[in-house]
Scaffold this active site. Structure first.
Site, PDB file in Angstrom:
ATOM      1  N   SER A  10       0.912  -1.292  -0.036  1.00 44.65           N
ATOM      2  CA  SER A  10      -0.077   0.217   0.020  1.00 44.65           C
ATOM      3  C   SER A  10       0.720   1.472   0.033  1.00 44.65           C
ATOM      4  CB  SER A  10      -0.844  -0.150   0.958  1.00 44.65           C
ATOM      5  OG  SER A  10      -0.004  -0.219   2.381  1.00 44.65           O
ATOM      6  N   GLU A  12       0.987   5.468   1.106  1.00 47.57           N
ATOM      7  CA  GLU A  12       0.301   6.618   1.983  1.00 47.57           C
ATOM      8  C   GLU A  12       0.475   7.925   1.358  1.00 47.57           C
ATOM      9  OE1 GLU A  12       0.447   6.207   6.344  1.00 47.57           O
ATOM     10  OE2 GLU A  12       1.361   8.240   6.348  1.00 47.57           O
ATOM     11  N   ASP A 103      -1.665  12.501  16.986  1.00 46.65           N
ATOM     12  CA  ASP A 103      -0.627  13.401  17.926  1.00 46.65           C
ATOM     13  C   ASP A 103      -1.389  14.587  17.760  1.00 46.65           C
ATOM     14  OD1 ASP A 103       1.097  11.617  18.787  1.00 46.65           O
ATOM     15  OD2 ASP A 103       2.034  11.463  16.850  1.00 46.65           O
ATOM     16  N   PHE A 213      12.151  13.997  10.991  1.00 52.25           N
ATOM     17  CA  PHE A 213      10.854  13.046  11.399  1.00 52.25           C
ATOM     18  C   PHE A 213      11.329  11.789  12.387  1.00 52.25           C
ATOM     19  CE2 PHE A 213       8.932  13.506   6.684  1.00 52.25           C
ATOM     20  CZ  PHE A 213       8.631  14.780   7.136  1.00 52.25           C
ATOM     21  N   HIS A 263       4.044  -0.925   3.111  1.00 54.74           N
ATOM     22  CA  HIS A 263       3.319   0.304   3.387  1.00 54.74           C
ATOM     23  C   HIS A 263       4.182   1.343   3.011  1.00 54.74           C
ATOM     24  CE1 HIS A 263       0.009   3.008   4.431  1.00 54.74           C
ATOM     25  NE2 HIS A 263       0.865   3.824   5.029  1.00 54.74           N
TER      26      HIS A 263
HETATM   27  P1  FAD Z   1      -1.960   3.964  20.896  1.00 57.57           P
HETATM   28  O1  FAD Z   1      -1.930   2.692  20.231  1.00 57.57           O
HETATM   29  O2  FAD Z   1      -2.860   4.331  21.671  1.00 57.57           O
HETATM   30  O3  FAD Z   1      -0.361   4.153  21.669  1.00 57.57           O
HETATM   31  C1  FAD Z   1       0.025   5.507  22.112  1.00 57.57           C
HETATM   32  C2  FAD Z   1       0.585   5.297  23.123  1.00 57.57           C
HETATM   33  O4  FAD Z   1       0.057   4.850  24.307  1.00 57.57           O
HETATM   34  C3  FAD Z   1       1.850   4.162  23.278  1.00 57.57           C
HETATM   35  O5  FAD Z   1       3.105   4.668  23.737  1.00 57.57           O
HETATM   36  C4  FAD Z   1       1.240   2.839  23.853  1.00 57.57           C
HETATM   37  O6  FAD Z   1       2.210   2.073  24.577  1.00 57.57           O
HETATM   38  C5  FAD Z   1       0.434   3.680  24.919  1.00 57.57           C
HETATM   39  N1  FAD Z   1      -0.674   3.192  25.482  1.00 57.57           N
HETATM   40  C6  FAD Z   1      -1.954   2.621  24.428  1.00 57.57           C
HETATM   41  N2  FAD Z   1      -2.836   2.044  25.145  1.00 57.57           N
HETATM   42  C7  FAD Z   1      -2.487   2.404  26.709  1.00 57.57           C
HETATM   43  C8  FAD Z   1      -3.358   2.424  27.848  1.00 57.57           C
HETATM   44  N3  FAD Z   1      -4.475   1.692  27.772  1.00 57.57           N
HETATM   45  N4  FAD Z   1      -2.832   2.883  28.858  1.00 57.57           N
HETATM   46  C9  FAD Z   1      -1.425   3.618  28.915  1.00 57.57           C
HETATM   47  N5  FAD Z   1      -0.823   3.555  27.776  1.00 57.57           N
HETATM   48  C10 FAD Z   1      -1.244   3.112  26.842  1.00 57.57           C
HETATM   49  N6  FAD Z   1      -1.098  10.326  13.261  1.00 57.57           N
HETATM   50  C11 FAD Z   1      -1.939  11.063  13.000  1.00 57.57           C
HETATM   51  O7  FAD Z   1      -2.434  12.287  13.619  1.00 57.57           O
HETATM   52  N7  FAD Z   1      -2.696  11.080  11.683  1.00 57.57           N
HETATM   53  C12 FAD Z   1      -2.492   9.910  10.796  1.00 57.57           C
HETATM   54  O8  FAD Z   1      -3.116   9.698   9.955  1.00 57.57           O
HETATM   55  C13 FAD Z   1      -1.497   9.124  11.222  1.00 57.57           C
HETATM   56  N8  FAD Z   1      -1.260   8.005  10.518  1.00 57.57           N
HETATM   57  C14 FAD Z   1      -0.283   6.983  10.758  1.00 57.57           C
HETATM   58  C15 FAD Z   1      -0.065   5.658  10.180  1.00 57.57           C
HETATM   59  C16 FAD Z   1       0.708   4.749  10.838  1.00 57.57           C
HETATM   60  C17 FAD Z   1       1.102   3.627   9.966  1.00 57.57           C
HETATM   61  C18 FAD Z   1       1.497   4.855  12.156  1.00 57.57           C
HETATM   62  C19 FAD Z   1       2.535   4.241  12.359  1.00 57.57           C
HETATM   63  C20 FAD Z   1       1.258   6.235  12.595  1.00 57.57           C
HETATM   64  C21 FAD Z   1       0.539   7.224  12.205  1.00 57.57           C
HETATM   65  N9  FAD Z   1       0.136   8.430  13.090  1.00 57.57           N
HETATM   66  C22 FAD Z   1      -0.815   9.288  12.553  1.00 57.57           C
HETATM   67  C23 FAD Z   1       1.058   8.525  14.255  1.00 57.57           C
HETATM   68  C24 FAD Z   1       0.295   8.093  15.587  1.00 57.57           C
HETATM   69  O9  FAD Z   1      -1.130   8.870  15.608  1.00 57.57           O
HETATM   70  C25 FAD Z   1       1.140   8.525  16.431  1.00 57.57           C
HETATM   71  O10 FAD Z   1       2.474   7.532  16.408  1.00 57.57           O
HETATM   72  C26 FAD Z   1       0.657   8.267  17.874  1.00 57.57           C
HETATM   73  O11 FAD Z   1       1.413   9.227  18.911  1.00 57.57           O
HETATM   74  C27 FAD Z   1       0.178   7.135  18.476  1.00 57.57           C
HETATM   75  O12 FAD Z   1      -0.779   6.542  17.796  1.00 57.57           O
HETATM   76  P2  FAD Z   1      -1.329   4.943  18.161  1.00 57.57           P
HETATM   77  O13 FAD Z   1      -2.593   4.590  17.336  1.00 57.57           O
HETATM   78  O14 FAD Z   1      -0.042   4.098  17.987  1.00 57.57           O
HETATM   79  O15 FAD Z   1      -1.696   4.910  19.510  1.00 57.57           O
END
Ligand code: FAD
Length: 284
Positions: A10, A12, A103, A213, A263
């Site tokens: 894929s 992005e 974020d 980055f 990806h």
């Molecule tokens: P989570 O899985 O919620 O994790 C975030 C942090 O919290 C981690 O450190 C985890 O260990 C911790 N954590 C998780 N659950 C808990 C809990 N219940 N209690 C305590 N700690 C916990 N960002 C954007 O804004 N827009 C985008 O479109 C975007 N696309 C992305 C695409 C990909 C493929 C990737 C890898 C990242 C992308 N990001 C994007 C960045 C992403 O939003 C950030 O990395 C963000 O900081 C974490 O998102 P996550 O979904 O991994 O969070």
């Protein structure tokens, strides 16, 4: 069917911010469509920025007859807002989504209202509760650990909880160390994760941008790669040629070791992704 269409290959984009950016992306998308990826995904700005652009870009890609997946993030959005976005995606017949915590842009403030979902596993649960099995959901994975995680073990557990909440697959943050990926996949399997973990690939084309980055997202640039890139100075041709070798080699190793797909983080550029894809012979 090509290898790219059969596997999870894929591409992005981010939503363009100007009409010129949108026009440029149309050209880039047409070039990358020739590679026949499984789908294009489009990022989503947490806290409001670029969200309409995500949908508009996805709809344009779909109007060109290609599959597209919007990203969605929960940070900075109420449940009501998320519900509206999900319903909008659904109404357009979009069946695939990338679910993230997100974020917030700097200066936005913490802004965590009681109505807000805090983590991506809660978002996946919410999407499943609201829309059942309508969407195929991909989540993020961090072979080198998410920068805010308590520990690699804790991060891995949090990752597994996203899959258990109903995600179908994962895409990793980019990395240049194949061993970190293989170890992560093995460790996830020990926690019962069988969903495909697709490797996120960042082509190397610009040294200072890559360093910026990587500082932000916690991706490690191996010392030998950094030193070599720094030694090229302003010689962008040498940086691109070396980057192509390094990243193609990484992809070859990942695929040979069983990675279910790749990806590509294109930053809305076509040249480097096309060169890697062709060297890997994915569209055959
Ligand atoms: P989570 O899985 O919620 O994790 C975030 C942090 O919290 C981690 O450190 C985890 O260990 C911790 N954590 C998780 N659950 C808990 C809990 N219940 N209690 C305590 N700690 C916990 N960002 C954007 O804004 N827009 C985008 O479109 C975007 N696309 C992305 C695409 C990909 C493929 C990737 C890898 C990242 C992308 N990001 C994007 C960045 C992403 O939003 C950030 O990395 C963000 O900081 C974490 O998102 P996550 O979904 O991994 O969070």
């Amino acid at each position: 069917m090509t290898q790219a269409e059969q596997g999870n290959f894929s591409i992005e984009f981010f939503p363009p911010k100007t009409p010129e950016g949108a026009e440029k992306l149309r050209v880039v998308r047409a070039k990358l469509a020739e590679l026949r990826p499984k789908y294009f995904s489009v990022t989503f700005g947490a806290g409001g920025s670029t969200q309409q652009g995500t949908l508009e870009t996805v709809l344009e890609i779909r109007a060109a007859g290609l599959e597209a997946a919007p990203h969605i993030s929960c940070m900075g959005s109420s449940r009501e807002r998320l519900r509206t976005i999900l319903n909008e995606y659904k109404a357009h017949g979009i069946k695939r989504i990338v679910a993230l915590r997100g974020d917030l842009p700097s200066g936005y403030g913490a802004g965590s209202s009681s109505d807000e979902l805090r983590y991506a596993n809660e978002l996946v649960e919410f999407i499943r509760a609201e829309t059942g099995d309508w969407f195929r959901i991909e989540v993020a994975a961090y072979p080198e650990m998410h920068p805010q995680a308590k520990s690699p073990q804790d991060d891995l557990k949090r990752f597994a909880s996203k899959i258990k909440a109903g995600a179908n697959a994962a895409i990793t943050q980019y990395f240049y160390n194949a061993d970190a990926y293989f170890r992560f996949v093995d460790d996830a399997a020990k926690l019962g994760v069988t969903a495909p973990i697709v490797a996120g690939i960042m082509p190397i084309t610009n040294y200072s941008q890559l360093m910026r980055f990587s500082d932000m997202c916690g991706a490690e640039i191996p010392r030998w790669v950094r030193t070599k890139l720094a030694s090229f100075g302003d010689d962008s041709e040498a940086i691109r040629a070396f980057g192509l070798d390094v990243v193609t080699g990484l992809c070859e190793r990942l695929l040979a070791g069983g990675a279910p797909g790749l990806h590509f983080y294109t930053l809305n550029q076509a040249v480097a992704t096309t060169a890697i894809w062709k060297r890997l012979n994915l569209t055959v």
